[in-house]
Design an enzyme around this catalytic site. Structure first.
Site, PDB file in Angstrom:
ATOM      1  N   GLU A  46      -8.141  -4.101   3.455  1.00  0.00           N
ATOM      2  CA  GLU A  46      -7.455  -2.819   2.341  1.00  0.00           C
ATOM      3  C   GLU A  46      -8.526  -3.308   1.510  1.00  0.00           C
ATOM      4  OE1 GLU A  46      -5.386  -0.844   2.324  1.00  0.00           O
ATOM      5  OE2 GLU A  46      -3.728  -2.240   4.135  1.00  0.00           O
ATOM      6  N   PRO A  57      -8.322  -3.413  -2.246  1.00  0.00           N
ATOM      7  CA  PRO A  57      -7.778  -2.630  -3.719  1.00  0.00           C
ATOM      8  C   PRO A  57      -8.367  -2.580  -4.920  1.00  0.00           C
ATOM      9  CG  PRO A  57      -6.452  -3.805  -3.176  1.00  0.00           C
ATOM     10  CD  PRO A  57      -6.766  -4.541  -2.262  1.00  0.00           C
ATOM     11  N   GLU A  79       0.830  -0.980  -0.349  1.00  0.00           N
ATOM     12  CA  GLU A  79       0.123  -0.318   0.264  1.00  0.00           C
ATOM     13  C   GLU A  79       1.028   1.081  -0.114  1.00  0.00           C
ATOM     14  OE1 GLU A  79      -3.953  -0.171   0.304  1.00  0.00           O
ATOM     15  OE2 GLU A  79      -3.863  -1.502  -0.337  1.00  0.00           O
ATOM     16  N   GLN A 122     -13.232  -1.032   9.379  1.00  0.00           N
ATOM     17  CA  GLN A 122     -12.316  -1.364   8.656  1.00  0.00           C
ATOM     18  C   GLN A 122     -12.012  -2.284   7.978  1.00  0.00           C
ATOM     19  OE1 GLN A 122     -10.294   1.362   6.869  1.00  0.00           O
ATOM     20  NE2 GLN A 122      -9.975   0.169   5.482  1.00  0.00           N
TER      21      GLN A 122
END
Length: 254
Positions: A227, A229, A133, A193
């Site tokens: 994450e 992504p 990241e 998150q």
């Protein structure tokens, strides 16, 4: 010679050779800051140089990492101390970090999370994802959305607003301790998150932090549940390689 972690300390870079000689075939050229660990129990003196055989990690032009083995001249490398870095040693930049800078930050994060009861496997998996990241850089802002910090919180305000409300409006949002505290804040808060549903609700964030699953398994959990992504499938192999790198290098230093 004991097994040690070293980095390229010559600003001109360092050639990796197939044999312990300047006439050995060129395998690759490492850049300043690239990391390696010694894999031979003894060095070889040939010509003007003392040579060591290493396993190296090289950052490519596209920011991906390649690795391999070969011989390098010892004089152009520096040994990484086994003393854990202090907070004053942390690197924070608006640009990507080189590998020795990332290692410094990674070792600090390792000590921090280890003190919070995280398992080694979870820490290394987290570091592997952080490298993918941000190069483990608490100051990095990237992308059109302004994703920011160690784990590239997106939008940036998810992190910065929390730091301001927790530590005051003048608090430094790039402070690594504040960012790590934010991660700890997220641990018991499903959906803040971490979203377990992305991996069939098989592991909560709290369970992840102390898990003894393999580093590879936990790397995938952090990638998917935390994450997530774009092009996620294509990023997994890179994250796995990063995790293994930190497992190996930090394992040599603790």
């Amino acid at each position: 010679m004991a097994v040690t972690v070293r980095y390229v300390s010559d600003v001109e870079g360092l050639n990796v050779r197939s044999t312990a000689s300047t006439s050995g075939s060129l395998i690759t050229t490492l850049w300043y800051g690239d990391l390696m660990y010694v894999i031979s129990s003894s060095s070889v003196t040939n010509g003007s140089y003392e040579w060591i055989k290493v396993h190296y990690y090289h950052v490519n032009d596209d920011k991906t990492t390649s690795e391999g083995e070969g011989w390098v001249a010892l004089a152009f490398t520096t040994r990484v101390t086994t003393t854990s870095p202090s907070k004053s040693s942390i690197y924070c930049s608006s640009d990507y970090l080189n590998q020795i800078q990332s290692l410094t930050n990674a070792r600090y994060i390792y000590k921090y999370l280890n003190s919070q009861g995280w398992s080694n496997m979870a820490i290394f998996a987290t570091l592997g994802n952080m490298e993918g990241e941000s190069t483990i850089n608490p100051g990095l802002t990237e992308g059109t959305s302004g994703a920011y910090g160690l784990t590239q919180w997106d939008p940036k305000t998810k992190l910065t607003n929390w730091i301001a409300s927790t530590y005051g409006s003048s608090a430094d949002t790039s402070d690594i301790d504040y960012q790590l505290a934010r991660i700890l804040y997220e641990v018991p808060r499903e959906g803040e998150q971490w979203m377990s549903s992305r991996m069939n609700n098989t592991l909560t964030f709290e369970e992840y932090t102390t898990s003894t699953l393999t580093c590879a398994e936990l790397t995938k959990y952090f990638l998917y549940c935390y994450e997530y992504p774009s092009n996620i499938e294509s990023r997994l192999s890179e994250r796995l390689a990063f995790t293994q790198k930190w497992n190996t290098l930090i394992g040599c230093l603790i």
